[in-house]
Write a protein that holds these residues in place. Structure first.
Motif, PDB file in Angstrom:
ATOM      1  N   GLY A 118       3.765  -4.054   1.303  1.00 57.68           N
ATOM      2  CA  GLY A 118       4.165  -4.937   1.936  1.00 57.68           C
ATOM      3  C   GLY A 118       3.270  -3.920   3.306  1.00 57.68           C
ATOM      4  O   GLY A 118       3.294  -3.865   4.961  1.00 57.68           O
ATOM      5  N   VAL A 119       2.770  -3.076   3.282  1.00 55.26           N
ATOM      6  CA  VAL A 119       1.422  -2.880   4.006  1.00 55.26           C
ATOM      7  C   VAL A 119       0.201  -2.995   3.347  1.00 55.26           C
ATOM      8  O   VAL A 119      -0.414  -3.325   2.847  1.00 55.26           O
ATOM      9  N   VAL A 120      -0.466  -3.950   5.048  1.00 55.60           N
ATOM     10  CA  VAL A 120      -2.231  -3.855   4.508  1.00 55.60           C
ATOM     11  C   VAL A 120      -2.991  -3.646   5.186  1.00 55.60           C
ATOM     12  O   VAL A 120      -2.557  -3.525   6.447  1.00 55.60           O
ATOM     13  N   TRP A 121      -3.613  -2.379   5.513  1.00 55.48           N
ATOM     14  CA  TRP A 121      -4.575  -1.503   6.066  1.00 55.48           C
ATOM     15  C   TRP A 121      -6.426  -2.396   5.782  1.00 55.48           C
ATOM     16  O   TRP A 121      -6.768  -2.724   5.340  1.00 55.48           O
ATOM     17  N   ALA A 122      -6.862  -3.262   7.180  1.00 60.69           N
ATOM     18  CA  ALA A 122      -7.727  -3.179   6.984  1.00 60.69           C
ATOM     19  C   ALA A 122      -8.700  -2.872   7.546  1.00 60.69           C
ATOM     20  O   ALA A 122      -8.888  -2.450   8.748  1.00 60.69           O
ATOM     21  N   ASN A 123      -9.823  -2.834   6.743  1.00 61.12           N
ATOM     22  CA  ASN A 123     -10.945  -1.312   7.626  1.00 61.12           C
ATOM     23  C   ASN A 123     -10.424  -0.089   7.788  1.00 61.12           C
ATOM     24  O   ASN A 123     -10.566   0.498   8.703  1.00 61.12           O
ATOM     25  N   THR A 124      -9.479  -0.231   7.031  1.00 57.39           N
ATOM     26  CA  THR A 124      -8.687   1.444   8.156  1.00 57.39           C
ATOM     27  C   THR A 124      -7.961   1.374   6.184  1.00 57.39           C
ATOM     28  O   THR A 124      -7.503   1.157   5.328  1.00 57.39           O
ATOM     29  N   TYR A 125      -7.157   2.775   6.672  1.00 57.37           N
ATOM     30  CA  TYR A 125      -6.864   3.077   5.255  1.00 57.37           C
ATOM     31  C   TYR A 125      -5.404   4.074   5.411  1.00 57.37           C
ATOM     32  O   TYR A 125      -6.029   5.430   6.558  1.00 57.37           O
ATOM     33  N   ASN A 126      -3.978   4.131   4.938  1.00 57.28           N
ATOM     34  CA  ASN A 126      -2.865   5.436   5.335  1.00 57.28           C
ATOM     35  C   ASN A 126      -2.836   5.824   6.662  1.00 57.28           C
ATOM     36  O   ASN A 126      -3.228   6.912   7.193  1.00 57.28           O
ATOM     37  N   LYS A 127      -2.809   4.580   7.380  1.00 54.20           N
ATOM     38  CA  LYS A 127      -2.024   4.772   9.106  1.00 54.20           C
ATOM     39  C   LYS A 127      -1.081   4.699   8.423  1.00 54.20           C
ATOM     40  O   LYS A 127      -0.477   3.651   8.801  1.00 54.20           O
TER      41      LYS A 127
END
Lengths: 265, 489, 294
Positions: B449-458
């Protein structure tokens, strides 16, 4: 259920890809020992089957484990290499710690009628195997007739094969029921004559529990119960294990399963 | 013990002095009652339970344990408030109440942060910079939606659901309360909310703020208690909507419990999210992303990047840098502004985490923990890394909900997509690569449901959050979060 | 001598093929005055399982097709159905509808399919969003299909009812296993033939006939089915479905019984219910900005 667990225990969990790496092989070795830890009481597979260059990795991962290590050899899958290379290939795999060698026959020579060549080659590799058990791959998909399959089976058996195996998995068709049946008949006839048991390994294309069980029934009916162990019967497969696991969990829970719940390694 | 030298004592030079956040300005009562119909009422059973500071095991306050009867009172109050006040009020007025709550929270942000850290064990930097501001912003964001719902659901008939029963977890106590209450109120519902038993205090402080805001009585009711309290909310016939954040096991239980009713349900459940590092990734940033992905909030994050996949060609490098980075993490007093990793939320959770660490060791995975000191009192766990892990390892399949990371290696794009999706969960995923086309290939193929590209846990109030598959259904946050609180006709 | 009519065997539709039920069982569909209209496959749970396997296999490529292409294919179904209008009318009459009602039913069905064909490349723009987050990130949310959907065909409106549940599911990129109405199986099977000749890849739509009592439970409890839709189910059945669905947190939508001929029975919601919202974050380069950008 008994049949399904037996299937699991007869699998040679296989990865034979140009892109195989130590990482991939390590992960598969773990899977070989831990098919589905969410459910207790499952057997391990019989063996892992890898290229010679990966035997050392597998040996380290499976140190002291009942899971055996099978290595393909003799310039698998084509077998198109000089004898010296094939022998060296085999000796290397054995020295790295392979318990079993899966060699390929020279199909070109076979189809050209040079049966002696094929026989001698198998016998030489057998010698190079030392203690390792030898599986001889006929690559039936290239032999074109069941007569040829039978003849190749007989040659392999007489030349010293411990197992005969249908296919490399690289050529279609692979382990069809007719081919496996023909090879089982060769094993039965040899046993009737000599009392010596030869193992059988269908490989390639058996990816469902149903097909696997069909094969087991065939073995039981043609050869009898004494062949129903991984000492004498194997499946060469990469995706069969998870399908069998799904059937086992279906039987346990009553729910049809999803591949999402079964690890891919 | 001369031979045993710790890394710390080996280092010449500088130890940071503790920089403790003051707790002088906070106002905590000895005991808290239930907030029902705008009043603080005693639990009908007369029972209270203690909530402790997991960093030192000291009791912070006593909190009422609501039973079925109390829940019934709360639901009835919410129903009455819905029928008589909240559904009749002009939407613009509703909006103003929610704005006012947001502002009051901002004014008390420091107090809320400190209490959150005391009650939950999370580091003060996190409470102060992430949890509390995001919670305030969530109210602020949804406040503005209250009188613009016709733009959210154009040309469609919609109406609020009625009474929303909401059950929230202990990992982000105040933030989860905001995620639940703000959209519910904006869409015109009234609320009965139960905070987790180990972290009830900030929800109760929020109740005080709500009381102060003059929100009509009964619009928000806060009942504290345990699983039985939650079950009473779920099963109450006059609850129209159940929103739950927590474990998948309890989520399934709730789905079964509401079967045959007209209750609308949203579930935000567990995860075993993958964080994927390609060889062309900006490795140093990726390592920061990995650390943030798994060690943020002690790993008590449903979307934690707990399954790390590293492309083989950079695996050694990434692991080496990761270990180095882990060595510099500071585990300790959550109130200390130096602290990166605070206390594990509860003794029970620490036991769960330790159980999994033990399993990992027994499975033969290679464990790494930095040689740091952890406080002797309180519940702490070192950041933990398991390498030489396969998809078949239990520690790579089950949600641990702690600072424990597993590393698997991969070779090709297809392989890692397959393995990342090879899970019953589908909450989140991370992708690290410099190649734009690959990012979009992965972001579209990962079933999460959530994909962080070149980042995480935002996180952000405007950004929808929620899972695929067994990670639940429905979204929280953003425009999509409103849909969970209206009935479309 | 009158010519002997060639009768049709009604088979089920799995993976783009028309097998008979693996169980070998059938039931007789009775018409007026109790005469036998046809033998219909009484499918088993194993047929349901095979259909799920086929649907899962088809899901990846169907969901990744361009929206435009899906629209073309769905429109093609409408074209093919229009071309077999008289056959459907006859079959509906066999199953008890009046000639006038049968014609209305078929025409409304074609129109409904056209309606959803047009949605295929538009709903994304309505339900997706770019989200103004406070940090230096580009953040957007898009709709993606939920996966394999089990559908229980409504017992009223033999053709229009099932199409009204089926088409929005596939328009949104899902693949489907549909349990035909026990009372009205013929039009479901003939619809399968239309689908078969409409460029719909094998496995995207699978249709099995039999009893709901036997077929719904293996679908709802199947861990590889992601969602179920139905309309007007009894309270008991809906409740039992919700209980079983929890085993894998399945999405369950039991719509109220509705008049399928009305425009209110179609709409974006039917597509949207079978979509998951995925939110993607990416940093925006921000050199010199105060915020850390990773």
């Amino acid at each position: 259920m008994q049949g399904l667990k037996m299937v699991l225990n007869m699998i040679d969990l296989t990865t034979l890809e140009g892109k195989d790496t130590p990482g991939k092989v390590k992960q598969m070795c773990y899977k070989a020992q831990h098919l589905h830890d969410a459910y207790t009481g499952l057997p391990t597979v019989a063996a892992v089957c890898v290229y010679p260059s990966m035997v050392g990795v597998a040996r380290k991962e499976l140190k002291g484990n009942i899971v055996k290590i099978a290595s393909v050899s003799t310039a698998f899958p084509s077998g198109q290499a000089p004898m010296s290379v094939k022998l060296e290939d085999t000796r290397f795999a054995v020295s790295e710690g392979a318990d079993e060698i899966d060699m390929v026959i020279s199909r070109g020579k076979f189809l050209a009628g040079e049966y002696n060549f094929v026989f001698d080659e198998i016998a030489a590799i057998k010698e190079a195997c030392g203690k390792a058990r030898l599986k001889v791959i006929l690559e039936t998909g290239e032999l074109s007739t069941l007569d040829n399959v039978r003849r190749a089976s007989d040659i392999a058996i007489h030349a010293g094969a411990d197992f005969i195996k249908t296919s490399t998995g690289k050529i279609q068709p692979a382990a069809t029921m007719q081919v496996t049946y023909t090879m089982l008949m060769a094993i039965r006839d040899h046993y009737d004559r000599t009392g010596i048991m030869i193992g059988m390994k269908p490989a390639g294309g058996i990816s469902t529990s149903k097909l696997a069980l069909h094969n087991l029934v065939m073995v039981k009916e043609v050869l009898g119960n004494q062949w129903l162990s991984n000492e004498w019967f194997r499946f060469g497969a990469s995706s069969l294990a998870n399908d069998v696991l799904m059937q086992i969990m279906k039987t346990e829970t009553g729910l049809y399963q999803s591949p999402d719940y079964f690890s891919m390694d | 013990m001369a031979k045993k030298t710790t890394k710390k004592s080996n280092e010449t030079g500088w130890e940071y002095a503790p920089s403790l956040e003051s707790i002088g300005h906070i106002d905590l009562k000895e005991s808290y009652d239930l907030f029902i119909d705008g009043k603080w009422v005693k639990p009908s059973s007369g029972k209270y339970f203690e909530t402790i500071n997991p960093a030192n095991e000291k009791v912070l306050a006593k909190v009422a344990h609501a039973n079925e009867e109390d829940v019934d009172r709360a639901v009835k109050a919410a129903r009455k408030a819905y029928d008589t006040v909240w559904s009749k009020m002009p939407a613009s007025e509703r909006a103003k109440y929610i704005f006012r709550i947001a502002r009051l929270m901002q004014e008390r942000a420091r107090e809320l942060s400190v209490i959150e850290t005391l009650d939950a064990g999370k580091s003060i930097r996190e409470s102060r910079d992430i949890d509390v501001p995001l919670a305030c912003n969530h109210f602020f964001y949804y406040a503005g939606w209250a009188d613009k719902l016709e733009y959210a659901f154009p040309i469609r008939d919609f109406e609020p659901l009625g009474v929303a029963g909401q059950i929230i977890p202990w990992n982000f106590p105040l933030l989860m309360a905001a995620w639940k209450i703000a959209p519910a109120l904006a869409a015109g519902n009234t609320v009965v909310l139960k905070p987790a038993e180990t972290t009830p205090l900030t929800a109760l402080k929020l109740a005080e703020i709500i009381e102060l805001s003059g929100l009509p009585p009964g619009v928000v009711n806060i009942v504290t208690g345990f699983g039985d309290t939650g079950a009473a909310i779920v099963e109450h016939p006059e609850v129209n909507k159940v929103a739950f954040t927590g474990s998948t096991a309890v989520g399934k239980h709730i789905q079964r419990a509401v079967a045959g009713t007209d209750k609308k349900v949203t579930l935000e459940l567990g995860g075993k999210s993958s964080n994927i590092i390609f060889e062309d990734a900006p490795i140093d940033q990726a390592v920061e992303g990995i650390v943030n992905g798994i060690f943020f909030n002690q790993g008590h994050v449903c979307c934690a990047g707990s399954r790390l996949f590293v492309q083989e060609s950079v695996a050694d490098l990434v692991v080496r840098k990761l270990k180095q980075r882990m060595d510099s993490l500071y585990v300790g007093d959550p109130l200390d502004k130096n602290t990166d990793i605070g206390a594990i939320n509860s003794k029970e959770q620490l036991e769960v985490i330790n159980k999994y660490i033990k399993i990992g060791i027994e499975e033969g995975a290679e464990m790494y923990q930095p040689n740091c000191e952890i406080p002797s009192k309180g519940y702490f766990c070192k950041p933990t890394l398991f390498s030489n892990v396969a998809q078949s390892n239990v520690i790579a399949q089950e949600e641990i909900f702690g600072p424990v990371l597993t590393i698997q290696t991969f070779r090709t794009v297809d392989e890692v997509i397959q393995k990342a999706n090879n899970s019953p969960y589908g909450l989140a995923a991370g992708v690290w690569t410099d190649k734009g086309s690959r990012i979009f290939n992965l972001t579209s193929k990962l079933r999460a449901g959530v994909v962080w590209a070149n980042t995480y846990n935002k996180f952000d109030p405007a950004s929808p959050f929620g899972g695929y598959k067994e990670s639940g259904f429905g979204r929280e946050g953003g425009l999509h979060g409103l849909r969970a609180y209206v009935k479309l006709k | 001598m009158t010519r002997l009519q060639v009768l049709k065997t009604y088979k089920i539709f799995i993976g783009g093929q028309f097998p008979r039920t693996e169980s070998g069982r059938y039931y007789s569909l009775k018409g007026k005055d109790d005469f036998d209209i046809a033998n219909v496959c009484l499918s088993s749970r194993k047929d349901a399982r095979n259909a799920v396997v086929a649907a899962r296999k088809a899901f990846g490529s169907w969901s990744e097709r361009s929206a435009f292409n899906r629209g073309q294919i769905v429109y093609r179904i409408a074209e093919m159905l229009e071309g077999r209008r008289s056959q459907f009318i006859e079959e509906l009459q066999l199953m008890g509808l009046t000639a006038a009602n049968a014609a209305k039913e078929v025409d409304a069905t074609v129109d409904r399919i056209v309606y959803y064909a047009g949605w295929c490349d538009k709903y994304q723009q309505i339900v997706s969003s770019v989200n103004p987050v406070a940090s230096s990130h580009f953040n957007f949310s898009v709709a993606e299909p939920t996966g394999v959907v089990g559908i229980v065909a409504p017992e009223e409106s033999p053709l229009l009812g099932l199409v009204s549940l089926l088409i929005p599911a596939i328009a949104g990129g899902n693949t489907v296993v549909l349990v035909a109405s026990e009372k009205y199986p013929l039009s479901a099977v003939t619809l399968a033939e239309v689908i078969h000749s409409s460029d719909v890849p094998g496995g995207v739509i699978n249709i099995i006939t039999g009893t709901a009592d036997e077929l719904v439970s293996p679908l709802v409890s199947h861990l590889d089915v992601n969602a179920m839709t139905s309309a007007g189910l009894s309270k008991e059945m809906a409740s039992a479905m919700q209980v079983q669905a929890a085993d894998n947190v399945k999405r369950v939508f039991n719509y109220p019984a509705m008049d399928w001929s009305k425009a209110s029975s179609q709409g974006l919601s039917m597509i949207e219910d079978l979509q998951e919202i995925k939110t993607t974050w990416h940093p925006i380069e921000n050199i010199g900005g105060a915020t850390s950008s990773y």
